[in-house]
Enzyme design. Structure first.
Site, PDB file in Angstrom:
ATOM      1  N   GLY A  73       0.775  -1.230   0.000  1.00 49.45           N
ATOM      2  CA  GLY A  73       0.000   0.000   0.000  1.00 49.45           C
ATOM      3  C   GLY A  73       0.806   1.280   0.000  1.00 49.45           C
ATOM      4  O   GLY A  73       0.238   2.378   0.033  1.00 49.45           O
ATOM      5  N   THR A  82      -4.368  -1.920  -2.377  1.00 49.32           N
ATOM      6  CA  THR A  82      -3.492  -2.953  -1.804  1.00 49.32           C
ATOM      7  C   THR A  82      -3.910  -3.379  -0.403  1.00 49.32           C
ATOM      8  O   THR A  82      -3.976  -4.583  -0.124  1.00 49.32           O
ATOM      9  CB  THR A  82      -2.026  -2.477  -1.831  1.00 49.32           C
ATOM     10  OG1 THR A  82      -1.646  -2.214  -3.178  1.00 49.32           O
ATOM     11  CG2 THR A  82      -1.105  -3.536  -1.253  1.00 49.32           C
ATOM     12  N   GLY A 134       2.784   2.221  -2.464  1.00 52.03           N
ATOM     13  CA  GLY A 134       2.920   2.735  -3.825  1.00 52.03           C
ATOM     14  C   GLY A 134       4.066   2.134  -4.610  1.00 52.03           C
ATOM     15  O   GLY A 134       4.569   2.760  -5.546  1.00 52.03           O
ATOM     16  N   LYS A 135       4.478   0.910  -4.264  1.00 54.16           N
ATOM     17  CA  LYS A 135       5.572   0.254  -5.003  1.00 54.16           C
ATOM     18  C   LYS A 135       5.245   0.129  -6.481  1.00 54.16           C
ATOM     19  O   LYS A 135       6.051   0.477  -7.341  1.00 54.16           O
ATOM     20  CB  LYS A 135       5.833  -1.150  -4.452  1.00 54.16           C
ATOM     21  CG  LYS A 135       6.410  -1.228  -3.078  1.00 54.16           C
ATOM     22  CD  LYS A 135       6.826  -2.637  -2.742  1.00 54.16           C
ATOM     23  CE  LYS A 135       5.699  -3.633  -2.834  1.00 54.16           C
ATOM     24  NZ  LYS A 135       4.679  -3.483  -1.791  1.00 54.16           N
ATOM     25  N   THR A 136       4.053  -0.419  -6.762  1.00 57.63           N
ATOM     26  CA  THR A 136       3.679  -0.662  -8.157  1.00 57.63           C
ATOM     27  C   THR A 136       3.585   0.637  -8.937  1.00 57.63           C
ATOM     28  O   THR A 136       4.071   0.736 -10.068  1.00 57.63           O
ATOM     29  CB  THR A 136       2.335  -1.428  -8.222  1.00 57.63           C
ATOM     30  OG1 THR A 136       2.502  -2.698  -7.592  1.00 57.63           O
ATOM     31  CG2 THR A 136       1.898  -1.638  -9.660  1.00 57.63           C
ATOM     32  N   SER A 137       2.977   1.649  -8.337  1.00 63.81           N
ATOM     33  CA  SER A 137       2.851   2.945  -9.012  1.00 63.81           C
ATOM     34  C   SER A 137       4.218   3.529  -9.324  1.00 63.81           C
ATOM     35  O   SER A 137       4.465   4.021 -10.434  1.00 63.81           O
ATOM     36  CB  SER A 137       2.052   3.920  -8.136  1.00 63.81           C
ATOM     37  OG  SER A 137       0.754   3.443  -7.901  1.00 63.81           O
ATOM     38  N   ASP A 151       3.918  -9.100  -7.481  1.00 71.10           N
ATOM     39  CA  ASP A 151       3.063  -8.683  -6.369  1.00 71.10           C
ATOM     40  C   ASP A 151       1.766  -9.494  -6.389  1.00 71.10           C
ATOM     41  O   ASP A 151       1.050  -9.480  -7.390  1.00 71.10           O
ATOM     42  CB  ASP A 151       2.752  -7.190  -6.499  1.00 71.10           C
ATOM     43  CG  ASP A 151       2.061  -6.638  -5.265  1.00 71.10           C
ATOM     44  OD1 ASP A 151       1.533  -7.438  -4.479  1.00 71.10           O
ATOM     45  OD2 ASP A 151       2.053  -5.409  -5.095  1.00 71.10           O
TER      46      ASP A 151
END
Length: 584
Positions: free
Chosen positions: A22, A503, A24-27, A49
């Site tokens: 949550g 997330t 913001g890794k993916t972003s 993920d």
């Protein structure tokens, strides 16, 4: 602290993004990939993920082979499903034993391989191919991984005992033992992968956090774990830092102050790392246009949403239900940073106001809980020292292991004991003694519950302990009595806590599935820290609050209309002010 721009950091061949769910890794990984591709680089982006939403982000169907993104020339995206990968891996490990071992042994092995460590190792098994493949290395300027392995996983892969007979013969004892038993043929590939990870000239590990206490502490822990095994090539990104867009809005002002306080108190350890920030965004990072905007100045504008909020309950409804159904054991459960401790304290306070005697216990530092609440005639507060319980449990396990294994295998057991499951088991044994006190005159409220997976590990171990030689410590009678009690829905309630974001909701869903497998009842969900209820006038926060509706409504559907929504509070509540949460 400098604004994050990929071109402002040293560009290595490989990038790994890691951090709590949550943050913001993916972003951040997607924005980095698009930014580099827009700059003329060839880029491969790989996600492992479990809560990956890459297909929504790019608006195209993705697979585990690689998909060219037509709107971003030069970008190829790979979406590995670690849940499916771990299922296949589990079958590969257990398959040869089926028909040869008793069903109890197979069930124990299956649960052994159902934890998060197995998912992570199975995922690492997949992306190690991408990390060591010379053809990929030659074809792409940069390879970006969304979700890096933890230091614990990497240390397990490095241990020589991971390839000994000890593993294949003992896949049902300790908390994460056995995940490596099917990986012998990949030993050299892992060695090469870990070496590449540790090369500063080849790889950069980017720790992603938010300007909040818990994610920053998690970033510190992850950084220390990685440095322990020689991975020093680290950078930190603080995601979601707010610029004050409306000084007259109390919510915006409180949020800014809270963030700045967290950043000022950031662990000294992290100050040694190159540090960058990304401004708070009003919009969900879906679609290539929004990905491109993430690393620009445009962070306020968001599409108008007409979504309406489904009916939600108040905390008063939850507490009244716990009271009228005479629940005796109440857990608050969720990932770190979602507000479990404050919620547990508030539930305890609410029940005492209804005349119930409550014992509130937690693994949170004792001074913090006492800061929230004082003991009273109807309220007893206790604290379980997590570090002390873990040290005691480790010594018990190692003392027993030293009697039968050599130094190499002992090193593996020591690493196995670093797993999250071990910590839960150690603490849970202390919880079990407290729960025994629950009776007609006293309700036990527990902050920080074990996952369903940990409960099943304990259950599998106790049911099979006479047939196998374990490295794990003996299961106390209090734990044996507790497991059936927790499965009794008339006595026990697990309240699942999450946040109104993608997330955290996905992670809460996985926790719920774990509980269902363990036969543990969960009726109520709590969505905490909602901006939607604050009536903020800040353009940024108002737009962001509207994006919460989708996830709140999803939880309402999952919980079958038993969802409590709690608004975001700018100050830490304590004592009688906790009643403000109950009032809404």
């Amino acid at each position: 602290m400098e604004l994050y721009k990929p071109t402002h950091i040293e560009l290595t061949k490989y990038f790994f993004f890691t951090g709590k769910g949550g943050v913001g890794k993916t972003s951040a990984a997607c924005a980095t990939a698009v930014n580099l591709a827009d700059g003329g680089k060839t880029v491969m982006l790989i996600s492992t993920d479990p809560a990956s939403n890459l297909q929504d982000v790019f608006g195209v169907e993705l697979d585990n082979k690689g998909t060219l993104i037509s709107t971003v020339p030069g970008l190829t995206v790979v979406n590995l499903d670690p849940i499916e990968v771990s299922r296949e891996y589990k079958e590969k490990v257990i398959g040869p034993y089926k028909g040869l071992l008793p069903e109890a042994a197979i069930a124990s092995m299956e649960e052994q391989l159902s934890g998060s460590c197995t998912v992570e190792i199975a995922a690492f098994n997949e992306f190690s191919h991408y990390l060591t493949d010379e053809a990929i290395k030659d074809k792409y300027d940069h390879v970006i991984f969304d979700t890096a392995p933890t230091g614990h996983t990497l240390r397990m892969l490095q241990l020589p005992s991971a390839w000994s007979n000890f593993i294949s013969e003992n896949t049902h004892g300790a908390s994460c033992l056995g995940q490596l038993s099917g990986l012998e043929e990949n030993k050299q590939m892992y060695k090469n992968a870990v070496e590449t990870l540790a090369k500063p000239s080849m790889t950069t590990v980017i720790l992603v956090a938010r300007p909040e206490k818990t994610p920053l502490l998690e970033a510190k822990r992850a950084s220390e774990e990685l440095k322990d095994i020689g991975i020093n090539n680290q950078t930190i990104i603080i995601n979601g830092v707010m610029d004050l867009d409306n000084p007259e809005d109390e919510v915006a002002l409180n949020l800014c102050n809270k963030q700045q306080q967290a950043l000022q108190n950031m662990p000294d350890y992290l100050h040694s790392l190159p540090t960058y920030y990304i401004p708070l965004r009003a919009y969900n990072v879906y679609g290539v246009d929004n990905i491109r905007k993430m690393l620009t100045a445009d962070h306020v504008s968001a599409p108008e949403s007409t979504a309406t909020l489904n009916k939600v309950d108040s905390l008063t409804d939850l507490i009244r239900d716990l009271f009228t159904t005479h629940k005796k054991v109440i857990f608050t459960m969720g990932k770190g940073g979602v507000g479990k401790t404050t919620l547990a304290a508030t539930i305890a306070l609410g029940l005492t106001r209804m005349g119930t005697k409550v014992h509130l216990t937690t693994t949170d530092p004792a001074h913090h809980l006492k800061f929230l609440l004082d003991s009273s005639q109807n309220l007893k507060i206790s604290h379980i020292d997590e570090a002390q319980e873990l040290a005691k449990y480790k010594e018990e396990v190692l003392s027993k292991a030293r009697e039968s294994v050599g130094d190499a295998d002992l090193a593996y057991i020591e690493e196995d004991l670093r797993s999250p499951c071990t910590q839960e088991i150690a603490v849970f044994r202390a919880f079990a003694d407290i729960v025994e006190q629950a009776d007609e005159d006293q309700v036990i409220v527990i902050d920080t519950a074990p996952t369903g997976h940990t409960l099943l590990l304990l259950d599998a171990t106790q049911s099979y302990h006479k047939e196998i030689q374990k490295s794990q410590g003996d299961i106390p009678e209090s734990v044996k009595r507790l497991l059936p009690r927790l499965r009794d829905a008339t006595e026990t309630e697990v309240v699942i806590v999450t946040l109104p974001e993608a997330t955290p909701v996905h992670e809460a869903m996985r926790l719920s599935e774990d509980l269902e497998r363990a036969g543990i009842h969960s009726k109520w969900w709590v969505v905490n820290s909602s901006l939607y209820l604050t009536n903020t006038k800040s353009p940024l926060l108002k737009a962001k609050s509207q994006s919460e509706v989708e996830w709140i409504n999803k939880v309402v559907a999952i919980s079958l209309d038993h969802t409590v929504l709690i608004k975001w509070h700018g100050t830490e509540l304590k004592g009688n002010s906790l009643l403000d949460i109950i009032k809404g």
